[in-house]
Motif scaffolding. Structure first.
Motif, short mmCIF file in Angstrom:
data_model
loop_
_atom_site.label_atom_id
_atom_site.label_comp_id
_atom_site.label_asym_id
_atom_site.label_seq_id
_atom_site.Cartn_x
_atom_site.Cartn_y
_atom_site.Cartn_z
N THR A 167 43.22 -19.14 -24.18
CA THR A 167 43.10 -17.66 -24.53
C THR A 167 43.52 -17.76 -26.22
O THR A 167 44.46 -18.77 -26.37
N VAL A 168 43.03 -17.20 -26.96
CA VAL A 168 42.97 -17.09 -28.42
C VAL A 168 43.36 -15.76 -28.80
O VAL A 168 42.79 -14.72 -28.13
N ARG A 169 44.44 -15.79 -29.82
CA ARG A 169 44.71 -14.57 -30.37
C ARG A 169 44.06 -14.16 -31.80
O ARG A 169 44.19 -15.12 -32.58
N LEU A 170 43.23 -12.84 -31.83
CA LEU A 170 42.40 -12.85 -32.96
C LEU A 170 43.39 -12.01 -33.97
O LEU A 170 44.48 -11.58 -33.83
N ALA A 171 42.73 -11.86 -35.37
CA ALA A 171 43.60 -11.26 -36.10
C ALA A 171 43.94 -9.99 -35.89
O ALA A 171 45.05 -9.32 -36.36
N GLU A 172 43.27 -9.16 -35.14
CA GLU A 172 43.47 -7.86 -34.60
C GLU A 172 44.68 -7.81 -33.50
O GLU A 172 44.87 -6.64 -32.77
#
Length: 226
Positions: A88-93
């Motif tokens: 799971t990756v957390r994007l800038a938004e």
């Protein structure tokens, strides 16, 4: 890329409908017994190449079914204990995205230099999860079962193709051909639509006619004996 990479590159394993469908009764066996005592074709059923091919297809088909069920049970346990490899990756938004392959990860993060650190960490986390899955899959026998099932399915496919070039010499052989077509077709298609009802009806007719021939033959023998 290993077999396990191929197995877990998606969030679920897409497979045919568990070799399912409406399972037709083994009518060719019924015909085989009746044709040997009846008048249907007056051909030695035991030497019918189509019926011999049907017997082999039936054996391999049942083996593939057993392996498929075992594979699914093992896969369920793996999902419950390890989970499909993912990260799971957390994007800038602040949006969180879960991906199940390196290809999907590259699509989500792209090649932007400012995401290099995030991309490297995500790839490392995914590789670690993949390694846990691979080790558990090998230990539980999931990989071996999957390979065996694929081999049986491929063998079934080759036997199915052989029916188109193998001539039947008895009604039992013809029934065997129809039995295979019906069971394979119903596992993939809507079994209530053309041509499955018609094929099912023709197969039932073969069984009924041959059983009738066999019964008549037995009655005639009984009369002559009396």
């Amino acid at each position: 890329m290993t077999d396990s990479d191929n197995i877990t590159s998606l969030p679920f394993v897409t497979r045919r409908r568990v070799l399912a469908g409406i399972v037709v009764a083994t009518t060719a066996w019924t015909l085989e017994g009746n044709a040997s005592t009846g008048d249907a074709g007056r051909t030695n059923v035991r030497s019918d190449p189509a019926l011999a091919l049907w017997r082999e297809w039936e054996r391999v088909h049942k083996q593939a079914e057993r392996l498929c069920r075992r594979q699914q049970r093992l896969e369920t346990r793996l999902v419950e204990s390890v989970g499909f490899p993912c990260v799971t990756v957390r994007l800038a938004e602040r949006e969180q995205v879960t991906v199940h392959s390196i290809e999907m990860l590259n699509e989500v993060l792209g090649k932007a230099p400012d995401l290099a650190a995030l991309r490297d960490k995500a790839e490392a986390d995914f590789a670690a999860h993949q390694a846990r899955w691979d080790a558990a899959a090998e230990k539980t026998g999931y990989i071996a079962t999957l390979r065996a099932e694929r081999h049986a399915a491929e063998r079934t496919k080759h036997l199915l193709e052989a029916f188109s070039t193998t001539s039947a010499t008895s009604l039992a052989g013809v029934a065997g051909k129809l039995d295979v077509v019906l069971r394979e077709g119903e596992a993939w298609e809507e079994c209530s639509e053309f041509p499955w009802p018609q094929i099912r009806s023709a197969l039932s007719d073969l069984v009924r006619i041959t059983e009738s021939h066999g019964a008549d033959r037995v009655r005639r023998r009984s009369v002559r004996h009396d």
